[in-house]
Write a protein that holds these residues in place. Structure first.
Motif, PDB file in Angstrom:
ATOM      1  N   THR A 155       0.788  -1.351   0.083  1.00 44.83           N
ATOM      2  CA  THR A 155       0.182   0.062  -0.339  1.00 44.83           C
ATOM      3  C   THR A 155       1.173   0.974   0.009  1.00 44.83           C
ATOM      4  O   THR A 155       0.329   2.301  -0.938  1.00 44.83           O
ATOM      5  N   ASP A 156       2.164   0.865  -0.154  1.00 40.48           N
ATOM      6  CA  ASP A 156       2.941   2.510   0.638  1.00 40.48           C
ATOM      7  C   ASP A 156       3.558   2.329  -0.751  1.00 40.48           C
ATOM      8  O   ASP A 156       4.229   3.153  -0.962  1.00 40.48           O
ATOM      9  N   GLY A 157       3.695   1.064  -1.927  1.00 40.71           N
ATOM     10  CA  GLY A 157       4.320   1.490  -3.207  1.00 40.71           C
ATOM     11  C   GLY A 157       5.684   1.045  -3.075  1.00 40.71           C
ATOM     12  O   GLY A 157       6.223   1.058  -4.371  1.00 40.71           O
ATOM     13  N   ASN A 158       5.859   0.501  -2.277  1.00 40.64           N
ATOM     14  CA  ASN A 158       7.232  -0.276  -1.659  1.00 40.64           C
ATOM     15  C   ASN A 158       7.500  -1.446  -2.307  1.00 40.64           C
ATOM     16  O   ASN A 158       5.950  -2.408  -2.213  1.00 40.64           O
ATOM     17  N   GLY A 159       8.444  -2.184  -2.974  1.00 42.01           N
ATOM     18  CA  GLY A 159       8.451  -3.506  -3.354  1.00 42.01           C
ATOM     19  C   GLY A 159       7.016  -4.107  -3.253  1.00 42.01           C
ATOM     20  O   GLY A 159       6.270  -4.061  -3.915  1.00 42.01           O
ATOM     21  N   LYS A 160       6.841  -5.257  -2.242  1.00 41.84           N
ATOM     22  CA  LYS A 160       5.395  -5.849  -1.906  1.00 41.84           C
ATOM     23  C   LYS A 160       5.436  -6.381  -1.386  1.00 41.84           C
ATOM     24  O   LYS A 160       5.385  -6.216   0.429  1.00 41.84           O
ATOM     25  N   ALA A 161       4.233  -6.354  -0.912  1.00 37.35           N
ATOM     26  CA  ALA A 161       3.206  -6.455  -0.028  1.00 37.35           C
ATOM     27  C   ALA A 161       3.340  -7.180   1.558  1.00 37.35           C
ATOM     28  O   ALA A 161       3.887  -8.711   0.812  1.00 37.35           O
ATOM     29  N   SER A 162       3.651  -6.758   2.644  1.00 34.65           N
ATOM     30  CA  SER A 162       3.780  -7.751   3.490  1.00 34.65           C
ATOM     31  C   SER A 162       3.792  -7.179   4.695  1.00 34.65           C
ATOM     32  O   SER A 162       3.403  -6.149   4.971  1.00 34.65           O
ATOM     33  N   LYS A 163       3.489  -8.211   5.578  1.00 34.69           N
ATOM     34  CA  LYS A 163       2.596  -7.796   6.863  1.00 34.69           C
ATOM     35  C   LYS A 163       3.693  -7.325   7.788  1.00 34.69           C
ATOM     36  O   LYS A 163       3.312  -6.259   8.828  1.00 34.69           O
ATOM     37  N   SER A 164       4.958  -7.655   7.289  1.00 29.83           N
ATOM     38  CA  SER A 164       5.916  -7.413   8.591  1.00 29.83           C
ATOM     39  C   SER A 164       6.165  -6.051   8.255  1.00 29.83           C
ATOM     40  O   SER A 164       6.798  -5.072   8.748  1.00 29.83           O
ATOM     41  N   LEU A 165       6.274  -5.291   7.181  1.00 30.40           N
ATOM     42  CA  LEU A 165       6.257  -4.343   6.639  1.00 30.40           C
ATOM     43  C   LEU A 165       5.205  -3.661   7.033  1.00 30.40           C
ATOM     44  O   LEU A 165       5.471  -1.871   6.760  1.00 30.40           O
ATOM     45  N   GLY A 166       4.417  -4.152   7.199  1.00 30.14           N
ATOM     46  CA  GLY A 166       3.003  -3.060   7.323  1.00 30.14           C
ATOM     47  C   GLY A 166       2.050  -2.526   6.152  1.00 30.14           C
ATOM     48  O   GLY A 166       1.598  -1.209   6.076  1.00 30.14           O
ATOM     49  N   ASN A 167       2.924  -2.982   5.108  1.00 32.30           N
ATOM     50  CA  ASN A 167       1.878  -2.464   4.134  1.00 32.30           C
ATOM     51  C   ASN A 167       1.191  -3.193   3.208  1.00 32.30           C
ATOM     52  O   ASN A 167       1.027  -2.988   1.801  1.00 32.30           O
ATOM     53  N   ALA A 168      -0.365  -4.077   4.110  1.00 28.02           N
ATOM     54  CA  ALA A 168      -0.574  -5.386   3.393  1.00 28.02           C
ATOM     55  C   ALA A 168      -1.767  -5.340   4.143  1.00 28.02           C
ATOM     56  O   ALA A 168      -2.256  -4.649   5.202  1.00 28.02           O
ATOM     57  N   ILE A 169      -3.256  -5.610   2.833  1.00 32.96           N
ATOM     58  CA  ILE A 169      -4.264  -5.446   3.977  1.00 32.96           C
ATOM     59  C   ILE A 169      -4.753  -6.997   3.925  1.00 32.96           C
ATOM     60  O   ILE A 169      -4.514  -7.543   3.054  1.00 32.96           O
ATOM     61  N   LEU A 170      -5.292  -7.429   4.952  1.00 33.31           N
ATOM     62  CA  LEU A 170      -5.017  -8.760   5.666  1.00 33.31           C
ATOM     63  C   LEU A 170      -6.445  -8.947   5.215  1.00 33.31           C
ATOM     64  O   LEU A 170      -7.404  -8.613   5.577  1.00 33.31           O
ATOM     65  N   LEU A 171      -6.579 -10.414   4.415  1.00 30.92           N
ATOM     66  CA  LEU A 171      -8.337 -10.902   4.420  1.00 30.92           C
ATOM     67  C   LEU A 171      -8.878 -11.199   5.267  1.00 30.92           C
ATOM     68  O   LEU A 171     -10.517 -10.952   5.166  1.00 30.92           O
ATOM     69  N   SER A 172      -8.455 -11.007   6.742  1.00 32.67           N
ATOM     70  CA  SER A 172      -8.950 -10.931   8.148  1.00 32.67           C
ATOM     71  C   SER A 172      -9.446  -9.029   8.261  1.00 32.67           C
ATOM     72  O   SER A 172     -10.368  -8.872   9.437  1.00 32.67           O
ATOM     73  N   ASP A 173      -9.050  -8.155   6.977  1.00 36.25           N
ATOM     74  CA  ASP A 173      -9.335  -6.478   8.614  1.00 36.25           C
ATOM     75  C   ASP A 173     -10.374  -6.695   8.011  1.00 36.25           C
ATOM     76  O   ASP A 173     -10.937  -7.006   6.933  1.00 36.25           O
ATOM     77  N   ASP A 174     -11.021  -5.573   9.470  1.00 32.50           N
ATOM     78  CA  ASP A 174     -12.708  -5.203   9.089  1.00 32.50           C
ATOM     79  C   ASP A 174     -12.735  -4.112   8.184  1.00 32.50           C
ATOM     80  O   ASP A 174     -11.891  -3.496   7.165  1.00 32.50           O
TER      81      ASP A 174
END
Ligand code: TRP
Length: 371
Positions: free
Chosen positions: A217-236
């Motif tokens: 979501t920050d435009g960097n590399g790839k979505a990753s949970k540890s980088l905090g730039n990902a939308i989880l399938l379980s996000d509300d």
């Protein structure tokens, strides 16, 4: 997306027999999976889960939770404590995303016990150390885990993966690019085994996903949970809204009336990937490039598109979560079933190699001359 609500397909009983997988009328087997690192995000969805959802009716599917593989780079007590919860989250994410729990087999690798370790040991004779040392994937994993030297277990990673794939006699292995070399090693092990000891193991094919990486979501590399730039399938819904509002767009676009870039712009990448209304995406793209639409509108329609995509996933999750112990039962039953398969394969492997008969000869002679 439409692939999610497909009816289950009848499974032929013979598919369970060793040697049956290649027979006409018998569904071929597929095995894939992940190390238990936690909740899945949209990047996992486009990279692998959507493919699994699509393929699940064409194959008899096994999904591994590869905790022994995780141990090759992460073996702290804290990491091990997370295996159970992470395995549960991963399976819950997969069945919420559309994998049919009545059809698929989910299993925990370390729960299999002896057979997988024995296959791993036996396959070690079929691959050389320099071959393994050359693999960029292993070097990357060692570096990623902050290891100055290659752990012995990590060097064996692809051989263990071959044991996973071959223990259920899988013929199809959907993986990411980084794992392609490991399937290649599996093929080599199967070929060498068959050449040396006679036709015993299927030589599996790899299948690489169509969209292997999703930008963060920050435009960097790839979505990753540890980088905090990902939308989880379980996000509300509120979390998704917040994450989309914070998404990076075209960094050079200072005002809404300036023409903007849409090819690498993460908001548009997500639109093209998840928005089920192509006319809307085409319209927004044209207006963005012309400088006649603002980020707010583009993001608002992305929020709505993601909601259309995530709402059915959330609904199924709520349904599965309302059944206490359900996911755990799936994993335990799947592990028992896979253990049985692995034991059948091991028996065939020992027989083909002649280990079974040399042991039996010794044993019979010992018995004949006892007491
Ligand atoms: N190596 C995979 C990963 O990167 C996990 C894995 C272990 C796997 N065994 C497998 C994938 C067998 C496909 C088939 O996490």
């Amino acid at each position: 997306m439409s692939e999610i609500n497909q009816p289950p397909v009848e499974q032929p009983a013979e598919a369970n027999e060793p040697g049956a997988a290649g027979r006409p009328g018998v569904r071929r087997r597929m095995l894939t999976g992940d190390r238990p690192t936690g909740k899945l995000h949209l990047g996992h969805y486009v990279g692998s889960i959507s493919n699994r959802v699509k393929l699940q009716h064409d194959y008899e599917c096994f999904f591994i939770i590869a905790d022994l593989h995780m141990l090759t780079t992460k073996s702290s007590r804290e990491a091990i404590e997370q295996i159970g919860p992470n395995a549960r989250d991963a399976v819950l994410d997969m069945i919420s995303a559309g994998i049919d729990p009545e059809q698929a087999t989910f299993y925990l690798q370390s729960g299999l016990g002896g057979a997988i370790h024995e296959l791993y040991t036996l396959f070690q004779s079929l691959i050389t150390v320099p071959h393994l040392q050359r693999l960029p994937s292993l070097k990357d994993m060692a570096r990623g885990a902050g290891k100055a030297e290659m752990p012995f277990a990590l060097l064996g990673y692809p051989i263990l993966q071959a044991a996973d794939i071959l223990c259920v006699r899988s013929q199809m292995v959907p993986v990411g690019k980084d794992n392609l070399a490991h399937v290649e090693i599996t093929r080599e092990i199967a070929r060498r085994f068959n050449h040396e000891y006679g036709e015993t193991l299927p030589v599996p094919e790899a299948l690489v996903g169509e969209v292997p990486t999703l930008v963060g979501t920050d435009g960097n590399g790839k979505a990753s949970k540890s980088l905090g730039n990902a939308i989880l399938l379980s996000d509300d819904a509120a979390t998704v809204r917040r994450k989309v509002k914070g998404m990076f767009t075209d960094p050079n676009r200072v005002r809404a009336d300036v023409p903007g870039e849409t090819e690498t712009n993460p908001v548009f990448v997500y639109h093209r990937t998840f928005n089920d209304r192509p006319e809307e995406v085409a319209d927004l793209t044209a207006r963005y490039q012309a400088g006649t639409v603002g980020d707010v509108e583009v993001k608002q329609s992305l929020i709505e598109a993601l909601e259309r995509f995530l709402a059915p996933i959330r609904e199924r999750r709520a349904e599965f979560e309302s059944r206490p112990g359900y996911v755990e039962q799936l994993i335990v039953e799947g592990t028992e079933r896979t253990r049985h398969e692995a034991e059948l394969t091991l028996r065939e492997v020992r027989k083909a190699m002649g280990l079974a008969s040399s042991w039996n000869r010794l044993r019979r002679k010992a018995e004949r001359h006892r007491g």
